[in-house]
Design a protein around this motif. Structure first.
Motif: not given
Length: 778
Positions: A307-309, A335-337, A344-348, A363-368
């Protein structure tokens, strides 16, 4: 005329009409195989007439024929042909004479891959008797002793079959015979042991085998060294890992490569040992090795996992400065972190940035992102992502389906989960053990144990290998529901339904009985496990020791510690910390320190958990000054303390009214980015209110990191649990039961839950009023 032309002009004649006499039948087929190319298309047609007369005995005689020993291809073709016909009984496992004859023929002509394949088939079909293994260790006439080549090949086969410990016994036999194994054999064995064995034993044993190989004259390569380094890292033994890394060139004439350093960096990053990482990167550069993309990705992955992003982002910047652009894997980890942190907003936003760089989400990106949306209770966005995947031609895989099944199960929508399973199969994906384990857990949680057991049986019907996790999932859920009798019945019948019961399954049931405070029954299950020759691992011992300590039976736990030592197991930090905690729970802090000191002399290395346990024990006994001394001592010798240690001491200081010291410690905690967290705030908030420092309490409330979330939840009608806790606090405040209200707040904070802002304000006002009543009127 050339031999090939002659062969074409005079093709081999098919064997004569089959004879029912064993000797003549063997002679005819042997002669035919000797004179026929195994590649000829007429082989199957020519041998087909013999099928009605072929028995395993005839096949074994042909495989043992000295005439065909120099024709391994012909032998192999005949064996495969005979093995493929359902009219014959399965040929595996073969009796040892034909097996050894066939293997000798193959290895003499260096057909090692074919020999390994046959060996693996033999090993799997022999289990659990392992007749071949006994012969390799203790050969007896009239069978010939195994050759060095066969021993080497067998070690490889046992490793590939999942029994590296049997391969290690053969390796030890080679040492006694002074037969030098080849390097590939050594590397394969070490790799398998590191992956297979329990962490408390694997690398120590691997190093022993490594030293044996050196003694026999084997020259290790960098792959060998990297395997050992990986083993040490898996055990978090960074001292030996780095020592081996630094001595490799001098001691073994091997030059460490990027993989060597990346392995250690990966382990250090996961543990957050930043200074060691910096030192190792500098050392890597001094050696002429420069971080590659994999190096940076390892660091990013380690930081994101913890979690040390911010640190992960800094590595990306450094990576870019070194002209190594982030790839899809880099973005996926970031994105996983973010998803794991609920951002989630930052991930998007990062997904959008990724697409802007022409890096297409996979597919890994979408799955995450889909999993992150489900976890963040944004299921609508999750389903929108599924639609987007279809639109962009990114095919869903097994993981996508498993994520959706997991969400349906968590929501208790088992009908939808079952429907998703059907869709998964309809689209050509085969459910795996993860799928079924998720469904089994879901049905157990919903109370539908009949459907859970039906799913377990379906695993076998689908041809999937019975998974220990499957069994353990059901056992765990039964124990959690306190249906221990049902759990025991399931365990007793498991072997009949295809499960290989092990110490983990027994350990789950043992823990269940301990949680019910039924130590006698737990120990009865323990004795039953040992009667069945199921050897407990250090994890199982730790479960028993933990259960005994929680029930105030620490002295009995010590007998289990002695027992595991006698059995050759090595206790780990969990073992020692559990016993120390047991003594502290019993109020015997002096004995806890005595045990701690004795174990340190036996090479036990206290960790953060040890410090927190001892601090808690001292604070509970009112020995605050000793706790402070211990805390300062640990800091002075460079031990990294965590939020638990700080919170333990802060809470004790608050209880004794030493607010200034508590606040100073909280500031130090904040400086080290360890908090403060909800537990810290609760302790200080209560102490400030009790001391009449309402302004400071209000200031503390405004600094709470979850303040905005509390306000938002209050305005949007927070979740039911939040409302329930808030109502309890408000009710007790109205009744003037402020102490009870404060106890609920502490309990809520310890559980990681929250209450409405109004509850904090009610509690403040209530406690203030109580203080005014207690104070003399001016």
């Amino acid at each position: 005329m050339s031999s090939s032309v002659a062969a074409a002009a005079n093709p081999p004649q098919p064997p004569p009409r089959p004879s029912l006499h064993h000797t003549e039948l063997v002679s005819a087929i042997t002669t035919f195989l000797k004179n026929t190319s195994p590649a000829t298309s007429s082989l199957q047609a020519a041998l087909s007439p013999y099928l009605p007369y072929l028995t395993p005995s005839v096949v074994h005689s042909i495989l043992s024929s000295p005439t065909l020993h120099r024709h391994p291809s012909a032998l192999l073709s005949f064996f495969n042909w005979a093995n493929s016909h359902s009219t014959l009984k399965p040929l595996s496992p073969l009796p040892l004479p034909p097996l050894l004859s066939l293997l000798s023929s193959l290895t003499s002509q260096q057909k090692f891959n074919d020999a390994k394949s046959i060996l693996q088939s033999q090993i799997l079909s022999e289990h659990p008797h392992h007749h071949l293994h006994r012969h390799l260790l203790h050969p007896a006439p009239p069978l010939p002793p195994p050759s060095k080549t066969l021993l080497n090949t067998s070690i490889f086969a046992y490793c590939r079959s999942g029994w590296p410990h049997l391969g290690a016994q053969i390796f030890k036999r080679m040492k006694r015979l002074k037969l030098r194994p080849n390097l590939l054999t050594l590397n394969t064995l070490l790799t398998s042991l590191v992956k297979k064995n329990t962490p408390s034993r694997s690398t120590h044993f691997c190093k022993e085998l490594f030293d044996d190989a050196l003694e026999l004259g084997v020259s290790p390569d960098v792959v060998t060294i990297n395997i050992l380094i990986n083993g040490y890292c898996l055990e978090h033994d960074f001292k030996n890992a780095m020592e081996l890394l630094r001595r490799t060139e001098v001691d073994y004439r091997c030059i460490p490569d990027n993989t060597s350093y990346n392995t250690v960096l990966d382990a250090l990053a996961k543990k957050g040992r930043l200074q060691d990482i910096r030192d190792l990167l500098l050392e890597m550069k001094r050696k002429g090795l420069f971080p590659d993309r994999n190096t940076y990705n390892i660091l990013i992955h380690g930081y994101c996992k913890r979690g040390w992003l911010k640190d992960a982002a800094n590595v990306v910047e450094l990576m870019t400065r070194e002209n190594l652009l982030p790839d899809v894997r880099t973005y996926n980890m970031l994105i996983s972190g973010l998803c794991n942190s609920g951002r989630m907003d930052e991930a998007f936003r990062l997904k959008g940035e990724m697409e802007g760089l022409k890096l297409l989400p996979d597919v890994i990106t979408y799955n995450t992102l889909i999993n992150g949306c489900f976890e963040a209770k944004r299921s609508e966005m999750a389903f929108e992502l599924v639609d987007e995947m279809r639109e962009k031609g990114v095919l869903m895989n097994e993981v996508t389906h498993n994520i959706m099944i997991k969400w349906y199960c968590k929501e208790g929508r088992m009908k939808d989960a079952s429907e998703m399973l059907r869709k998964m199969e309809d689209t050509g994906f085969s459910p795996d053990c993860i799928t079924y384990n998720t469904l089994i857990s879901g049905f157990c949680k919903s109370g539908d144990f009949a459907e859970a057991l039906r799913m377990m049986n379906q695993i076998g019907a689908k041809g999937l290998k019975m998974d220990k996790v499957t069994l353990n999932t059901a056992l765990h859920n039964l124990c959690r529901e306190r249906k221990l009798k049902d759990a025991y019945e399931l365990l007793s019948s498991a072997s009949k339904t295809g499960y290989i019961v092990d110490e983990v399954n027994y350990g789950t049931l043992i823990v269940g009985y301990f949680e019910e405070e039924n130590a006698d029954r737990a120990m009865a299950i323990w004795d039953e496990m040992k009667e069945k020759d199921i050897f407990p691992s250090i994890i199982t011992y730790n479960s028993v020791i933990g259960g005994l300590c929680k029930l105030g039976k620490t002295d009995v736990a010590i007998t289990k510690l002695n027992e595991l030592l006698k059995n050759g197991l090595v206790p780990d930090e969990i073992t020692f910390n559990t016993i120390i905690h047991g003594y502290c729970l019993e109020g015997n802090v002096e004995k806890a320190f005595q045990f701690h000191n004795e174990m340190v002399e036996l090479s036990f290395k206290p960790d953060i958990c040890t410090c927190s346990i001892l601090l808690g024990g001292l604070c509970r006994e009112g020995k605050l000054e000793k706790a402070i001394t211990l805390f300062i001592t640990w800091k002075s010798i460079g031990k990294n303390l965590d939020s638990v240690s700080y919170n333990t001491l802060i809470t004790a200081l608050c209880k004794q009214g030493r607010l200034d010291d508590a606040l100073e410690l909280a500031a130090e905690m904040e400086g080290k980015k360890l908090g403060p967290d909800s537990y810290t705030f609760s302790a200080m908030f209560g102490a400030l209110i009790s001391a009449g420092k309402t302004k400071e309490a209000e200031g503390l409330l405004s600094k709470m990191p979850w303040r905005d979330e509390l306000i938002q939840r209050s305005n949007d009608e927070a979740e039911s649990s939040c409302i329930a806790y808030s109502e309890q606090i408000n009710e007790r405040c109205r009744e003037g039961r402020f102490k009870d209200a404060m106890s609920i707040l502490v309990e809520v904070s310890e559980k990681g839950a929250t209450v409405n802002k109004s509850s904090y304000i009610s509690l403040m006002n209530g406690l203030i009023k109580r203080k005014n009543v207690l104070m003399p009127v001016p």
